[in-house]
Scaffold this motif. Structure first.
Motif, PDB file in Angstrom:
ATOM      1  N   LEU A  62       7.478  -7.534 -18.282  1.00 20.55           N
ATOM      2  CA  LEU A  62       8.794  -7.090 -18.746  1.00 20.55           C
ATOM      3  C   LEU A  62       9.029  -5.715 -18.143  1.00 20.55           C
ATOM      4  CD1 LEU A  62      11.215  -7.743 -20.611  1.00 20.55           C
ATOM      5  CD2 LEU A  62      10.028  -6.511 -22.432  1.00 20.55           C
ATOM      6  N   VAL A  63      10.143  -5.552 -17.452  1.00 16.80           N
ATOM      7  CA  VAL A  63      10.440  -4.334 -16.684  1.00 16.80           C
ATOM      8  C   VAL A  63       9.188  -3.791 -15.979  1.00 16.80           C
ATOM      9  CG1 VAL A  63      12.520  -3.657 -17.919  1.00 16.80           C
ATOM     10  CG2 VAL A  63      10.320  -2.900 -18.804  1.00 16.80           C
ATOM     11  N   GLY A  64       8.481  -4.729 -15.356  1.00 22.61           N
ATOM     12  CA  GLY A  64       7.359  -4.329 -14.524  1.00 22.61           C
ATOM     13  C   GLY A  64       6.035  -4.161 -15.232  1.00 22.61           C
ATOM     14  N   THR A  65       6.035  -4.205 -16.563  1.00 28.08           N
ATOM     15  CA  THR A  65       4.795  -4.007 -17.310  1.00 28.08           C
ATOM     16  C   THR A  65       4.276  -5.348 -17.820  1.00 28.08           C
ATOM     17  OG1 THR A  65       5.589  -1.857 -18.044  1.00 28.08           O
ATOM     18  CG2 THR A  65       3.763  -2.811 -19.287  1.00 28.08           C
ATOM     19  N   SER A  66       3.002  -5.606 -17.575  1.00 32.43           N
ATOM     20  CA  SER A  66       2.441  -6.862 -18.062  1.00 32.43           C
ATOM     21  C   SER A  66       2.352  -6.847 -19.584  1.00 32.43           C
ATOM     22  CB  SER A  66       1.047  -7.079 -17.473  1.00 32.43           C
ATOM     23  OG  SER A  66       0.499  -8.258 -18.055  1.00 32.43           O
ATOM     24  N   LEU A  67       2.735  -7.961 -20.181  1.00 31.94           N
ATOM     25  CA  LEU A  67       2.673  -8.066 -21.653  1.00 31.94           C
ATOM     26  C   LEU A  67       1.287  -8.522 -22.118  1.00 31.94           C
ATOM     27  CD1 LEU A  67       6.099  -9.868 -22.326  1.00 31.94           C
ATOM     28  CD2 LEU A  67       5.594  -7.425 -22.480  1.00 31.94           C
ATOM     29  N   ILE A  68       0.491  -9.012 -21.174  1.00 30.78           N
ATOM     30  CA  ILE A  68      -0.819  -9.556 -21.553  1.00 30.78           C
ATOM     31  C   ILE A  68      -1.653  -8.460 -22.208  1.00 30.78           C
ATOM     32  CG2 ILE A  68      -2.923 -10.713 -20.714  1.00 30.78           C
ATOM     33  CD1 ILE A  68      -0.488 -12.409 -20.141  1.00 30.78           C
ATOM     34  N   GLY A  69      -2.189  -8.767 -23.371  1.00 34.96           N
ATOM     35  CA  GLY A  69      -3.049  -7.812 -24.067  1.00 34.96           C
ATOM     36  C   GLY A  69      -2.305  -6.777 -24.879  1.00 34.96           C
ATOM     37  N   LEU A  70      -0.971  -6.756 -24.799  1.00 32.98           N
ATOM     38  CA  LEU A  70      -0.232  -5.795 -25.623  1.00 32.98           C
ATOM     39  C   LEU A  70      -0.039  -6.345 -27.038  1.00 32.98           C
ATOM     40  CD1 LEU A  70       2.671  -4.361 -23.396  1.00 32.98           C
ATOM     41  CD2 LEU A  70       0.329  -3.517 -23.701  1.00 32.98           C
ATOM     42  N   ALA A  71      -0.061  -5.438 -28.006  1.00 28.45           N
ATOM     43  CA  ALA A  71       0.199  -5.832 -29.397  1.00 28.45           C
ATOM     44  C   ALA A  71       1.676  -6.202 -29.542  1.00 28.45           C
ATOM     45  CB  ALA A  71      -0.142  -4.676 -30.337  1.00 28.45           C
ATOM     46  N   PRO A  72       1.997  -7.022 -30.536  1.00 26.39           N
ATOM     47  CA  PRO A  72       3.400  -7.416 -30.713  1.00 26.39           C
ATOM     48  C   PRO A  72       4.335  -6.198 -30.818  1.00 26.39           C
ATOM     49  CG  PRO A  72       1.989  -8.694 -32.181  1.00 26.39           C
ATOM     50  CD  PRO A  72       1.107  -7.681 -31.515  1.00 26.39           C
ATOM     51  N   GLU A  73       3.876  -5.145 -31.530  1.00 24.86           N
ATOM     52  CA  GLU A  73       4.756  -3.984 -31.689  1.00 24.86           C
ATOM     53  C   GLU A  73       4.962  -3.244 -30.367  1.00 24.86           C
ATOM     54  OE1 GLU A  73       1.952  -4.618 -33.301  1.00 24.86           O
ATOM     55  OE2 GLU A  73       0.717  -2.831 -33.678  1.00 24.86           O
ATOM     56  N   GLU A  74       3.938  -3.275 -29.496  1.00 24.14           N
ATOM     57  CA  GLU A  74       4.088  -2.617 -28.185  1.00 24.14           C
ATOM     58  C   GLU A  74       5.093  -3.381 -27.320  1.00 24.14           C
ATOM     59  OE1 GLU A  74      -0.275  -0.641 -27.501  1.00 24.14           O
ATOM     60  OE2 GLU A  74      -0.145  -2.823 -27.380  1.00 24.14           O
ATOM     61  N   ARG A  75       5.087  -4.689 -27.441  1.00 20.96           N
ATOM     62  CA  ARG A  75       6.054  -5.501 -26.691  1.00 20.96           C
ATOM     63  C   ARG A  75       7.468  -5.200 -27.190  1.00 20.96           C
ATOM     64  NH1 ARG A  75       2.851 -11.101 -25.489  1.00 20.96           N
ATOM     65  NH2 ARG A  75       0.768 -10.234 -25.778  1.00 20.96           N
ATOM     66  N   ALA A  76       7.601  -5.055 -28.512  1.00 17.07           N
ATOM     67  CA  ALA A  76       8.915  -4.728 -29.079  1.00 17.07           C
ATOM     68  C   ALA A  76       9.388  -3.374 -28.553  1.00 17.07           C
ATOM     69  CB  ALA A  76       8.840  -4.722 -30.604  1.00 17.07           C
ATOM     70  N   HIS A  77       8.469  -2.403 -28.488  1.00 16.27           N
ATOM     71  CA  HIS A  77       8.859  -1.073 -28.016  1.00 16.27           C
ATOM     72  C   HIS A  77       9.265  -1.092 -26.546  1.00 16.27           C
ATOM     73  CE1 HIS A  77       6.062   0.520 -31.409  1.00 16.27           C
ATOM     74  NE2 HIS A  77       7.236   0.153 -31.861  1.00 16.27           N
ATOM     75  N   LEU A  78       8.687  -2.049 -25.783  1.00 12.46           N
ATOM     76  CA  LEU A  78       9.074  -2.197 -24.375  1.00 12.46           C
ATOM     77  C   LEU A  78      10.470  -2.800 -24.237  1.00 12.46           C
ATOM     78  CD1 LEU A  78       6.254  -3.742 -22.140  1.00 12.46           C
ATOM     79  CD2 LEU A  78       7.436  -1.566 -21.820  1.00 12.46           C
ATOM     80  N   GLY A  79      10.955  -3.397 -25.333  1.00 13.36           N
ATOM     81  CA  GLY A  79      12.308  -3.950 -25.270  1.00 13.36           C
ATOM     82  C   GLY A  79      12.392  -5.458 -25.442  1.00 13.36           C
ATOM     83  N   LEU A  80      11.319  -6.050 -25.980  1.00 11.46           N
ATOM     84  CA  LEU A  80      11.347  -7.490 -26.217  1.00 11.46           C
ATOM     85  C   LEU A  80      11.732  -7.766 -27.676  1.00 11.46           C
ATOM     86  CD1 LEU A  80      10.447 -10.332 -24.968  1.00 11.46           C
ATOM     87  CD2 LEU A  80       8.423 -10.030 -26.386  1.00 11.46           C
ATOM     88  N   PHE A  81      12.596  -8.725 -27.856  1.00 12.51           N
ATOM     89  CA  PHE A  81      12.952  -9.121 -29.225  1.00 12.51           C
ATOM     90  C   PHE A  81      12.918 -10.640 -29.307  1.00 12.51           C
ATOM     91  CE2 PHE A  81      15.894 -10.620 -32.436  1.00 12.51           C
ATOM     92  CZ  PHE A  81      15.565  -9.838 -33.526  1.00 12.51           C
ATOM     93  N   LEU A  82      12.246 -11.155 -30.341  1.00  7.62           N
ATOM     94  CA  LEU A  82      12.232 -12.599 -30.582  1.00  7.62           C
ATOM     95  C   LEU A  82      12.968 -12.888 -31.884  1.00  7.62           C
ATOM     96  CD1 LEU A  82      11.257 -15.552 -30.209  1.00  7.62           C
ATOM     97  CD2 LEU A  82       9.136 -14.904 -31.374  1.00  7.62           C
ATOM     98  N   ALA A  83      14.055 -13.658 -31.780  1.00  7.17           N
ATOM     99  CA  ALA A  83      14.700 -14.169 -33.001  1.00  7.17           C
ATOM    100  C   ALA A  83      13.935 -15.423 -33.398  1.00  7.17           C
ATOM    101  CB  ALA A  83      16.163 -14.477 -32.739  1.00  7.17           C
ATOM    102  N   PHE A  84      13.341 -15.388 -34.602  1.00  2.06           N
ATOM    103  CA  PHE A  84      12.434 -16.461 -35.014  1.00  2.06           C
ATOM    104  C   PHE A  84      13.171 -17.752 -35.328  1.00  2.06           C
ATOM    105  CE2 PHE A  84       8.150 -14.582 -36.347  1.00  2.06           C
ATOM    106  CZ  PHE A  84       8.284 -13.479 -35.511  1.00  2.06           C
ATOM    107  N   GLN A  85      12.500 -18.848 -35.007  1.00  2.00           N
ATOM    108  CA  GLN A  85      13.032 -20.139 -35.427  1.00  2.00           C
ATOM    109  C   GLN A  85      12.987 -20.247 -36.952  1.00  2.00           C
ATOM    110  OE1 GLN A  85      10.950 -23.479 -33.740  1.00  2.00           O
ATOM    111  NE2 GLN A  85      12.380 -24.969 -34.628  1.00  2.00           N
TER     112      GLN A  85
END
Lengths: 249, 388
Positions: A62-85
């Motif tokens: 995501l924007v050049g940064t690998s998400l592998i190994g990142l905590a869910p909150e770190e992914r959110a801070h990078l700008g990822l949002f998941l609307a849950f089913q």
């Protein structure tokens, strides 16, 4: 914005994703369609970092940064949002308190100033009214006793407040009546801009009558079997996934 | 001799000496309690209701004599509320004490109440006159090891009793809630390294409403027996229990709701969080006597374990001897919900804060409107902004 390369993942120990490649650029809306069990939700959960989804090969950036190994909150801070089913009910935590904790955590991680309580409340009320959510709704426990439509609108409310770079909407249309579907779609349309991107995961094309995707991908057995424009969604609606599966890629 | 027997002998010996020259409230006749104690055994480790709490350290601690901190403060009450120390009671107050003390307590069931009678260090009687409204009483430490509080709420009166943290060895609070009266009773217990046994015994008359909250952290050994009787038609009882234990704390809570009259309602909502190597014991009993028809009783008790060595033992018990009643109970034991944790973290909330939020939210379910602010501060859950 998002680059997924040869992604393999297991959910509950079972191989589900078997080599996904996908590139999403800023300003684009992508739809991912596919039958039950094709891996749509696993893809969404792999992106968000759900603990029971294990990435076994490949990469997601995501924007050049690998998400592998990142905590869910770190992914959110990078700008990822998941609307849950299936948004989770948390009865004792008020919706407002939850939203404040979420926004505060972003501001802290991104070294932005914390919002005052008053300006935060004003911001939330404004966003809620756009989604036709009454103020009462903000005082209740997170998703506790909410109808299906209220839960999904609450997801969109969080998306509007957190202003992600990439919003992944996992079957946000399921269980919605037509009015709620329109409200949710107008929230997504208001959000989408040249600076962000949207990944819509859906089983049916009806959401795509309200949100126009730039690309439609069909997921079959853990791989993207076909990519096209929105006419592909209409073709699927007419012919079904089975026909596509028979015809191969 | 067991620790219980040694302690028992010591209490009898002290009691006999005190009988001749009691130091505190000499007008109170300890004789009947002393005589009864002669043939009532005290709880032993693993005797009924003591399966998970060992009373021996409590006996040993209290066999070596008692500490007084000398204070005689500790009570604040709003105007119109009569407060009298047993020691200073005039004849009118003595009559109230004589008429009501132990009226609600089955001391053969709670034999340590006899011990409290004999070794009493400090007692107060609090009277809320009939028809009074907005009466407020706050109790702090009363300065004794064996304390007694007798609260008489007159018919139709409205009162609030808040027990602030105090750690005597033994406090009994007896509440008599008059017909159509309303009492809100909150008890706060903070973390200590003491050994404690307490009893709340309340009797709720016809048409009266009693709401009781027990908010607690643990101590080395803290046992709370709570006995509440719906004694008159249509008595309405609401019980809230919330505890948050850590370290090696031990908290044992035994609630007995006894419906002896018809048309009553009772609701028990209990939430316990247990961390580290702490241990929570909970027993919630609903007894519906013959003739207590149209009773509507419910109990919900949930515990959350936060660490592998944390322990909780929870048991709901129903004893129903009437046929036209509604009775529901449920007890669960679990960990932090991993789906809820992921949901919060996916919103950018760090794991530690997310866990705190979930713990706070879990406990919040038991707070109701009985001093929730004090409860949150006591239970060490984040000071929560009320925004909406």
């Amino acid at each position: 914005m998002l680059e997924i390369t040869d992604l393999h993942a297991r959910a509950a120990g079972k191989p589900i994703l078997k080599g996904i490649d996908l590139v999403v650029r800023p300003g684009e809306v992508h739809a991912i369609m596919g039958p039950n069990g094709s891996g749509k939700s696993t893809l969404a959960n792999a992106l968000a970092g759900r603990p029971d989804v294990e990435v076994t090969a490949g990469d997601m950036r995501l924007v050049g940064t690998s998400l592998i190994g990142l905590a869910p909150e770190e992914r959110a801070h990078l700008g990822l949002f998941l609307a849950f089913q299936y948004p989770v009910e948390i009865p004792g935590v008020s919706n407002m308190e939850f939203l404040k904790a979420a926004v505060d955590s972003h501001n802290k991680a991104l070294e932005r100033d914390e919002l005052s309580a008053a300006s935060f409340v004003a911001l939330v009320r404004e966003a809620a009214s756009r989604l036709h959510l009454a103020p009462e709704f903000l005082r209740r426990g997170v998703n506790a006793g909410f109808s299906g439509g209220e839960k999904k609108r609450n997801e969109i409310l969080q998306m509007l407040l957190l202003e992600p770079r990439l919003a992944v909407l996992d079957e946000t249309d399921s269980g919605l009546d037509i009015d709620a579907l329109r409200t949710v779609a107008s929230g997504v349309n208001a959000f989408a801009s040249e600076a962000n991107a949207v990944l819509l995961i859906t089983h049916y094309q009806r959401l795509l009558d309200h949100i126009t995707p730039d690309f439609v991908h069909v997921l079959l057995d853990g791989r993207i079997a076909r990519t096209g424009d929105k006419s592909l969604a209409h073709a699927l609606e007419a012919d079904g996934y089975a026909r596509l599966a028979e015809s191969g890629t | 001799m067991t620790a219980a027997e040694l302690f028992h002998a010591r209490v009898l010996e002290d009691g006999r000496q005190l009988r001749n020259r009691p130091l505190y409230a000499p007008w109170l006749d300890r004789g009947p309690s002393l005589a009864a104690l002669e043939d009532v055994p005290l709880p032993e480790p693993r005797s009924y209701t003591w399966e998970y709490s060992n009373p021996n350290p409590w006996y040993e601690r209290n066999a070596s004599g008692s500490d007084h901190d000398g204070s005689t403060e500790g009570i604040a009450a709003s105007r119109g509320v009569e407060v009298s120390d047993f020691d200073a009671a005039e004849s009118r107050e003595r009559d109230v004490i004589d008429a009501n003390l132990n009226a609600t307590i089955d001391r053969r069931r709670y034999p340590l109440a006899f011990v409290n009678d004999v070794l009493l260090h400090r007692g107060v009687v609090i009277e809320v006159p009939a028809g009074a409204s907005g009466a407020e009483i706050e109790l702090g430490p009363l300065g004794g090891d064996f304390e007694r509080v007798l609260l008489v709420v007159g018919d139709g009166a409205e009162a609030t009793l808040l027990e602030r943290p105090a750690s005597p060895a033994h406090r009994i609070v007896e509440c008599l809630v008059g017909a159509d009266a309303s009492l809100r009773h909150t008890r706060l217990q903070s973390a200590t390294d003491s050994l404690e046994y307490h009893l709340v015994s309340s009797r709720v008359s016809a048409g009266a409403r009693y709401r009781f909250a027990q908010y607690a952290q643990g101590s080395t050994m803290r046992r709370n027996d709570i006995h509440i009787e719906a004694a008159g038609d249509g008595a309405d009882i609401e019980i809230h229990g919330a505890w948050h234990l850590s370290g090696r704390q031990h908290l044992d809570t035994q609630i007995n709701v006894h419906h002896s009259a018809g048309g009553g309602t009772s609701r028990q909502t209990v939430r316990g969080v247990v961390d580290d190597r702490a241990k929570a014991v909970f027993n919630g009993r609903i007894h519906i006597a013959p003739g207590a028809q149209r009773t509507d009783a419910a109990l919900s008790a949930k515990h959350m374990l936060l660490a592998p060595a944390a322990q909780a033992y929870a048991k709901p018990e129903l004893e129903i001897y009437a046929n036209d009643v509604k009775c529901a109970h449920g007890a669960t034991m679990g960990e932090i919900d991993s789906d809820a944790l992921f949901y919060l973290r996916s919103r950018g909330i760090g794991e530690a804060i997310a866990r705190d939020l979930l713990v706070a939210g879990f406990l919040e379910e038991a707070l109701g409107d009985l001093h929730p602010g004090e409860a949150r501060a006591l239970l060490n859950v984040q000071a929560r902004e009320r925004l909406a």
